[in-house]
Design an enzyme around this catalytic site. Sequence first.
Site, mmCIF file in Angstrom:
data_model
loop_
_atom_site.group_PDB
_atom_site.id
_atom_site.type_symbol
_atom_site.label_atom_id
_atom_site.label_comp_id
_atom_site.label_asym_id
_atom_site.label_seq_id
_atom_site.Cartn_x
_atom_site.Cartn_y
_atom_site.Cartn_z
ATOM 1 C CG ASP A 34 -2.073 0.938 1.115
ATOM 2 O OD1 ASP A 34 -2.286 1.494 0.017
ATOM 3 O OD2 ASP A 34 -2.787 1.132 2.120
ATOM 4 N N GLY A 37 0.164 5.452 -4.414
ATOM 5 C CA GLY A 37 -0.462 6.724 -4.779
ATOM 6 C C GLY A 37 0.103 7.865 -3.953
ATOM 7 C CD1 TRP A 39 7.491 6.673 -2.555
ATOM 8 C CD2 TRP A 39 7.049 7.049 -4.722
ATOM 9 N NE1 TRP A 39 8.700 6.766 -3.214
ATOM 10 C CE2 TRP A 39 8.451 7.000 -4.551
ATOM 11 C CE3 TRP A 39 6.536 7.277 -5.998
ATOM 12 C CZ2 TRP A 39 9.341 7.153 -5.606
ATOM 13 C CZ3 TRP A 39 7.425 7.437 -7.054
ATOM 14 C CH2 TRP A 39 8.810 7.375 -6.852
ATOM 15 N NE ARG A 47 -4.114 6.858 -7.508
ATOM 16 C CZ ARG A 47 -3.999 6.502 -6.228
ATOM 17 N NH1 ARG A 47 -3.802 7.424 -5.300
ATOM 18 N NH2 ARG A 47 -4.104 5.246 -5.863
ATOM 19 C CG ASN A 82 -7.405 -2.460 -6.324
ATOM 20 O OD1 ASN A 82 -6.462 -3.226 -6.118
ATOM 21 N ND2 ASN A 82 -7.769 -1.555 -5.420
ATOM 22 C CD1 TRP A 83 -12.198 -5.598 -10.723
ATOM 23 C CD2 TRP A 83 -11.276 -4.850 -12.613
ATOM 24 N NE1 TRP A 83 -11.495 -6.641 -11.286
ATOM 25 C CE2 TRP A 83 -10.927 -6.200 -12.458
ATOM 26 C CE3 TRP A 83 -10.791 -4.166 -13.737
ATOM 27 C CZ2 TRP A 83 -10.127 -6.896 -13.377
ATOM 28 C CZ3 TRP A 83 -10.001 -4.860 -14.650
ATOM 29 C CH2 TRP A 83 -9.681 -6.202 -14.465
ATOM 30 C CD GLU A 221 2.284 -13.236 15.618
ATOM 31 O OE1 GLU A 221 2.218 -12.057 16.016
ATOM 32 O OE2 GLU A 221 1.813 -14.195 16.261
HETATM 33 C C1 FPP Z 1 -2.027 0.143 -3.427
HETATM 34 O O1 FPP Z 1 -1.511 1.447 -3.345
HETATM 35 C C2 FPP Z 1 -1.404 -0.535 -4.570
HETATM 36 C C3 FPP Z 1 -2.100 -1.107 -5.608
HETATM 37 C C4 FPP Z 1 -3.561 -1.162 -5.676
HETATM 38 C C5 FPP Z 1 -1.364 -1.698 -6.746
HETATM 39 C C6 FPP Z 1 -0.213 -2.525 -6.338
HETATM 40 C C7 FPP Z 1 0.587 -2.920 -7.484
HETATM 41 C C8 FPP Z 1 1.927 -2.907 -7.506
HETATM 42 C C9 FPP Z 1 2.769 -2.516 -6.360
HETATM 43 C C10 FPP Z 1 2.674 -3.364 -8.689
HETATM 44 C C11 FPP Z 1 2.428 -4.812 -8.938
HETATM 45 C C12 FPP Z 1 3.401 -5.379 -9.837
HETATM 46 C C13 FPP Z 1 3.190 -6.479 -10.587
HETATM 47 C C14 FPP Z 1 4.312 -7.052 -11.307
HETATM 48 C C15 FPP Z 1 1.861 -7.126 -10.707
HETATM 49 P P1 FPP Z 1 -2.502 2.683 -3.511
HETATM 50 O O2 FPP Z 1 -2.561 3.035 -4.962
HETATM 51 O O3 FPP Z 1 -3.834 2.338 -2.916
HETATM 52 O O4 FPP Z 1 -1.768 3.768 -2.707
HETATM 53 P P2 FPP Z 1 -2.452 4.966 -1.888
HETATM 54 O O5 FPP Z 1 -3.244 4.329 -0.765
HETATM 55 O O6 FPP Z 1 -1.287 5.747 -1.395
HETATM 56 O O7 FPP Z 1 -3.308 5.750 -2.854
#
Ligand code: FPP
Length: 254
Positions: A34, A37, A39, A47, A82-83, A221
Site C-alpha cells: 500500500d 499513490g 508516494w 499516481r 480495485n476495478w 502475525e
Molecule cells: C495500493 O496502493 C497498490 C495497488 C492497488 C497496486 C499494487 C501494485 C503494484 C505494487 C505493482 C504490482 C506489480 C506487478 C508485477 C503485478 P494505492 O494506490 O492504494 O496507494 P495509496 O493508498 O497511497 O493511494
Amino acid sequence: MFKNLKKKNKTPSNHENNDLDIHNIPQHVAIIMDGNGRWAKQRKLPRIKGHYQGMQTVKSITKAASDMGLKYLTLYAFSTENWSRPENEVNYIMSLPVNFLKTFLPELIENNVKVETIGILENLPKSTLKAIEKAKTDTQNNTGMKLIFAINYGGRAEIVHSVRSLYEQLIAEGASSDHIDEKLISDHLFTHNYPDPDLLIRTSGEQRISNFLIWQVSYSEFIFNEKLWPDFDKEELTKCIKIYQSRQRRFGGL
Ligand code: FPP
C-alpha cells in the site's frame, strides 16, 4: 531461452540475513503493498508513477525474500475492488505484469523463483493474461521460493468460489453437509496448495485487512509498517522479520 542459467539453491546464512534467526524464518509472508499513490503525490507525480516504482519494489523484495530463504511470498497486486479506480490507473496496473516479465524474468529464473497466482484471472485483459501465463510457464520447473501474485483477488469472492465448488462436489458425490469441515473449505480455496501465511505485512501505516486472505490469516502475525510501498526495502523486510521472530505464536493455546 534461459535454460542454461544455473539456478541458485538458497541456503540462508547469517551473513545474508543480518543476524536473523535462520531457524525461525517465516515460511510464508503475505504483503499488502500500500502507498503507491501517496508516494507519487508527495513528489507531485501522477499516481501511475507510484505504481511503476511499486513494481521496482516488487523486484527487490522478491530477491531479498528469496535470499532470506522464504518459501512463499504472496503479494496483493490487484483486488476485486480495485476495478472501481479511474480507467487509466486500472489499465496501467494491468500493464505492469507485461513490463515486470520483460525486465525481470531472467532474474526470477536465475533465482529459482516460481511464479504463481491466486484470483479470478478470466476477467483480465488478454495481454496481462498472456504475460502471467508466460511467467508461470517459464518458471514452472523452478524449485525455490513461490512468488504468488494475488490478482483480481478478493477474500470474500474466494470464499464464495470455494463454497460453490465444494457444494458441487458434495452433490456429485451424493454426500451430505456433514462432510463440510475447515479442511474441506481450505481445500477449495485458491490457496489450497500453500500453508497459511505466518506473517502479514501491510505498508503505508494503514491498519486494515482489505479483503486479503481473510480465511488464511486467522493465526498470522500482523505487522503494519510505516513505509510507503515504493520505499519499502530489504532493510524494512528484515526489520519486520525480526519483529516476527520476537513474537510468541500460540495458535489459541497457552
Ligand atoms: C495500493 O496502493 C497498490 C495497488 C492497488 C497496486 C499494487 C501494485 C503494484 C505494487 C505493482 C504490482 C506489480 C506487478 C508485477 C503485478 P494505492 O494506490 O492504494 O496507494 P495509496 O493508498 O497511497 O493511494
